[in-house]
Design a protein around this motif. Structure first.
Motif, PDB file in Angstrom:
ATOM      1  N   LEU A  91      20.786 -10.342  -8.055  1.00  0.00           N
ATOM      2  CA  LEU A  91      21.321  -9.034  -8.412  1.00  0.00           C
ATOM      3  C   LEU A  91      21.997  -9.076  -9.780  1.00  0.00           C
ATOM      4  O   LEU A  91      21.929  -8.124 -10.536  1.00  0.00           O
ATOM      5  CB  LEU A  91      22.304  -8.540  -7.350  1.00  0.00           C
ATOM      6  N   TRP A  92      22.670 -10.153 -10.093  1.00  0.00           N
ATOM      7  CA  TRP A  92      23.227 -10.372 -11.437  1.00  0.00           C
ATOM      8  C   TRP A  92      23.432 -11.875 -11.600  1.00  0.00           C
ATOM      9  O   TRP A  92      24.400 -12.454 -11.115  1.00  0.00           O
ATOM     10  CB  TRP A  92      24.538  -9.625 -11.641  1.00  0.00           C
ATOM     11  N   ALA A  93      22.468 -12.501 -12.277  1.00  0.00           N
ATOM     12  CA  ALA A  93      22.487 -13.952 -12.458  1.00  0.00           C
ATOM     13  C   ALA A  93      23.432 -14.311 -13.598  1.00  0.00           C
ATOM     14  O   ALA A  93      23.368 -13.733 -14.679  1.00  0.00           O
ATOM     15  CB  ALA A  93      21.081 -14.458 -12.746  1.00  0.00           C
ATOM     16  N   GLU A  94      24.288 -15.296 -13.365  1.00  0.00           N
ATOM     17  CA  GLU A  94      25.332 -15.666 -14.320  1.00  0.00           C
ATOM     18  C   GLU A  94      25.666 -17.149 -14.189  1.00  0.00           C
ATOM     19  O   GLU A  94      25.144 -17.850 -13.331  1.00  0.00           O
ATOM     20  CB  GLU A  94      26.598 -14.832 -14.056  1.00  0.00           C
ATOM     21  N   GLY A  95      26.547 -17.623 -15.062  1.00  0.00           N
ATOM     22  CA  GLY A  95      27.203 -18.914 -14.941  1.00  0.00           C
ATOM     23  C   GLY A  95      26.321 -20.131 -14.772  1.00  0.00           C
ATOM     24  O   GLY A  95      26.594 -20.972 -13.911  1.00  0.00           O
ATOM     25  N   PRO A  96      25.267 -20.326 -15.586  1.00  0.00           N
ATOM     26  CA  PRO A  96      24.412 -21.503 -15.387  1.00  0.00           C
ATOM     27  C   PRO A  96      25.093 -22.789 -15.849  1.00  0.00           C
ATOM     28  O   PRO A  96      25.806 -22.807 -16.851  1.00  0.00           O
ATOM     29  CB  PRO A  96      23.196 -21.186 -16.257  1.00  0.00           C
ATOM     30  N   VAL A  97      24.871 -23.854 -15.122  1.00  0.00           N
ATOM     31  CA  VAL A  97      25.364 -25.174 -15.508  1.00  0.00           C
ATOM     32  C   VAL A  97      24.287 -26.193 -15.134  1.00  0.00           C
ATOM     33  O   VAL A  97      23.767 -26.163 -14.023  1.00  0.00           O
ATOM     34  CB  VAL A  97      26.724 -25.496 -14.844  1.00  0.00           C
ATOM     35  N   TRP A  98      23.937 -27.069 -16.086  1.00  0.00           N
ATOM     36  CA  TRP A  98      22.926 -28.084 -15.835  1.00  0.00           C
ATOM     37  C   TRP A  98      23.596 -29.361 -15.357  1.00  0.00           C
ATOM     38  O   TRP A  98      24.568 -29.824 -15.951  1.00  0.00           O
ATOM     39  CB  TRP A  98      22.094 -28.366 -17.081  1.00  0.00           C
ATOM     40  N   CYS A  99      23.080 -29.940 -14.281  1.00  0.00           N
ATOM     41  CA  CYS A  99      23.624 -31.157 -13.689  1.00  0.00           C
ATOM     42  C   CYS A  99      22.563 -32.249 -13.783  1.00  0.00           C
ATOM     43  O   CYS A  99      21.708 -32.379 -12.906  1.00  0.00           O
ATOM     44  CB  CYS A  99      24.020 -30.907 -12.237  1.00  0.00           C
ATOM     45  N   GLU A 100      22.603 -33.025 -14.870  1.00  0.00           N
ATOM     46  CA  GLU A 100      21.565 -34.016 -15.128  1.00  0.00           C
ATOM     47  C   GLU A 100      21.518 -35.075 -14.043  1.00  0.00           C
ATOM     48  O   GLU A 100      20.447 -35.476 -13.582  1.00  0.00           O
ATOM     49  CB  GLU A 100      21.784 -34.659 -16.499  1.00  0.00           C
ATOM     50  N   ASP A 101      22.683 -35.560 -13.598  1.00  0.00           N
ATOM     51  CA  ASP A 101      22.713 -36.616 -12.584  1.00  0.00           C
ATOM     52  C   ASP A 101      22.233 -36.114 -11.228  1.00  0.00           C
ATOM     53  O   ASP A 101      21.734 -36.896 -10.415  1.00  0.00           O
ATOM     54  CB  ASP A 101      24.114 -37.227 -12.480  1.00  0.00           C
ATOM     55  N   TRP A 102      22.361 -34.834 -10.965  1.00  0.00           N
ATOM     56  CA  TRP A 102      21.859 -34.259  -9.729  1.00  0.00           C
ATOM     57  C   TRP A 102      20.423 -33.763  -9.878  1.00  0.00           C
ATOM     58  O   TRP A 102      19.759 -33.467  -8.876  1.00  0.00           O
ATOM     59  CB  TRP A 102      22.741 -33.089  -9.276  1.00  0.00           C
ATOM     60  N   GLY A 103      19.976 -33.593 -11.115  1.00  0.00           N
ATOM     61  CA  GLY A 103      18.606 -33.167 -11.370  1.00  0.00           C
ATOM     62  C   GLY A 103      18.341 -31.702 -11.107  1.00  0.00           C
ATOM     63  O   GLY A 103      17.199 -31.322 -10.827  1.00  0.00           O
ATOM     64  N   HIS A 104      19.392 -30.874 -11.210  1.00  0.00           N
ATOM     65  CA  HIS A 104      19.132 -29.456 -10.978  1.00  0.00           C
ATOM     66  C   HIS A 104      20.071 -28.553 -11.773  1.00  0.00           C
ATOM     67  O   HIS A 104      21.103 -28.979 -12.289  1.00  0.00           O
ATOM     68  CB  HIS A 104      19.179 -29.101  -9.484  1.00  0.00           C
ATOM     69  N   LEU A 105      19.664 -27.297 -11.851  1.00  0.00           N
ATOM     70  CA  LEU A 105      20.437 -26.217 -12.448  1.00  0.00           C
ATOM     71  C   LEU A 105      21.169 -25.482 -11.341  1.00  0.00           C
ATOM     72  O   LEU A 105      20.598 -25.197 -10.287  1.00  0.00           O
ATOM     73  CB  LEU A 105      19.497 -25.252 -13.174  1.00  0.00           C
ATOM     74  N   ILE A 106      22.433 -25.154 -11.593  1.00  0.00           N
ATOM     75  CA  ILE A 106      23.204 -24.303 -10.679  1.00  0.00           C
ATOM     76  C   ILE A 106      23.561 -23.025 -11.426  1.00  0.00           C
ATOM     77  O   ILE A 106      23.881 -23.062 -12.612  1.00  0.00           O
ATOM     78  CB  ILE A 106      24.490 -25.014 -10.210  1.00  0.00           C
ATOM     79  N   TRP A 107      23.478 -21.890 -10.754  1.00  0.00           N
ATOM     80  CA  TRP A 107      23.959 -20.639 -11.345  1.00  0.00           C
ATOM     81  C   TRP A 107      24.524 -19.739 -10.257  1.00  0.00           C
ATOM     82  O   TRP A 107      24.378 -20.006  -9.061  1.00  0.00           O
ATOM     83  CB  TRP A 107      22.831 -19.932 -12.118  1.00  0.00           C
ATOM     84  N   SER A 108      25.181 -18.671 -10.693  1.00  0.00           N
ATOM     85  CA  SER A 108      25.793 -17.715  -9.769  1.00  0.00           C
ATOM     86  C   SER A 108      24.950 -16.453  -9.665  1.00  0.00           C
ATOM     87  O   SER A 108      24.414 -15.976 -10.668  1.00  0.00           O
ATOM     88  CB  SER A 108      27.195 -17.329 -10.261  1.00  0.00           C
ATOM     89  N   ASP A 109      24.838 -15.933  -8.464  1.00  0.00           N
ATOM     90  CA  ASP A 109      24.284 -14.600  -8.213  1.00  0.00           C
ATOM     91  C   ASP A 109      25.461 -13.802  -7.657  1.00  0.00           C
ATOM     92  O   ASP A 109      25.669 -13.736  -6.450  1.00  0.00           O
ATOM     93  CB  ASP A 109      23.122 -14.694  -7.224  1.00  0.00           C
TER      94      ASP A 109
END
Length: 302
Positions: free
Chosen positions: A32-50
């Motif tokens: 609905l409103w994607a925000e706040g992306p953070v890349w986590c190299e050691d975890w191997g994934h992108l996190i963001w807020s909806d």
């Protein structure tokens, strides 16, 4: 989207930052409103807020899209501290929290001088370990991205959390709606967006720049650059000090002297960006309902 429809080149230096056969990839399209992306190299994934869906999402090349945390207390911006812990701004409980290794949450800031914070929005960590965040009122002006409430604070400020004592201090108090923020590569400058234009056509839509002293005090605060379409929301700095900022028509790239080099044109309003993957040369873009990714010819700051 092919590159000929993707770029608005205002300065030839922008061409050197582009990979002309790269494609804009849509990784997710049901927010609905994607925000706040953070890349986590050691975890191997992108996190963001909806944010309106009250959840945090993740994407990995191997597993695609999944839910990271729900409910998320309407989390907006996030970053990682020097120990790799996730630090997040929650609209719902009007606080900044840290996710510990065991998954528990530690509250870093939820009030100032006896009153609740407005709705912490975005957050960054200085090389000295201090945590800086913005506190506009977007999360309390309706029940869409938080809970409607009257503000306790007399301003919409930029705050600093001391690395040693945890003391919360007000660093700047003259913003209409402070939003995204980022440090220069040497951490001697702090850039902060004012997106007040989002709800007031007479308010600012620009990025300001401050000098950061050794003791954490700020000086300056001149306008670094205006956003000509929409408002500046979240942004990141690359390894050469260029600003890659969200806007109404895409991502705007500025030289350290404020020159607009060009734009990456995105079909939805952009909220935030982050550089990711091992070489930090893939730009992840949160934009309205979607999350996009595009390889570029530069690297983001760590």
């Amino acid at each position: 989207m092919r590159q000929q429809n993707l770029y608005d080149i205002r300065d030839e230096r922008f061409s050197d930052l582009l990979i002309l056969n790269a494609f804009l990839e849509e990784l997710c399209s049901d927010c609905l409103w994607a925000e706040g992306p953070v890349w986590c190299e050691d975890w191997g994934h992108l996190i963001w807020s909806d944010i309106p869906n009250n959840r945090m999402m993740r994407w990995s090349p191997l597993n695609g899209v999944s839910v990271f945390r729900q409910p998320s207390d309407f989390t907006n911006g996030s970053t990682r501290d020097q120990q790799g812990r996730l630090v997040s701004c929650q609209h719902g409980k009007r606080r900044v929290v840290r996710t510990e290794v065991d998954g528990t949450l530690t509250v870093l800031a939820d009030s100032y001088r006896g009153g609740k914070l407005n709705s912490p929005n975005d957050v960054v960590v200085h090389e000295d370990g201090s945590i800086w965040f913005t506190d506009p009122t977007y999360g309390i002006i309706s029940d869409y991205e938080g809970y409607r409430s009257e503000p306790d604070q007399s301003c919409r400020g930029v705050y600093r959390i001391d690395a040693g004592s945890g003391e919360v201090t007000l660093a700047v108090d003259d913003f209409v709606q402070p939003n995204g923020l980022a440090f220069s590569p040497d951490h001697n400058k702090l850039y902060v967006a004012d997106s007040g234009f989002s709800h007031d056509p007479s308010a600012p839509h620009h990025i300001r720049v401050f000098d950061v002293a050794a003791d954490g005090r700020l000086s300056g605060g001149d306008v670094f650059a205006d956003i000509d379409t929409g408002v500046p929301d979240g942004f990141r700095v690359d390894c050469d000090g260029r600003i890659w900022c969200s806007a109404g028509d895409g991502v705007h790239c500025f030289e350290p002297d404020g020159t607009l080099l060009g734009k990456i044109l995105i079909p939805q309003t952009v909220a935030n960006v982050v550089f990711g993957e091992r070489l930090r040369n893939r730009l992840f873009i949160t934009a309205s309902r979607s999350v996009y990714a595009l390889h570029v010819n530069t690297r983001g700051c760590r």
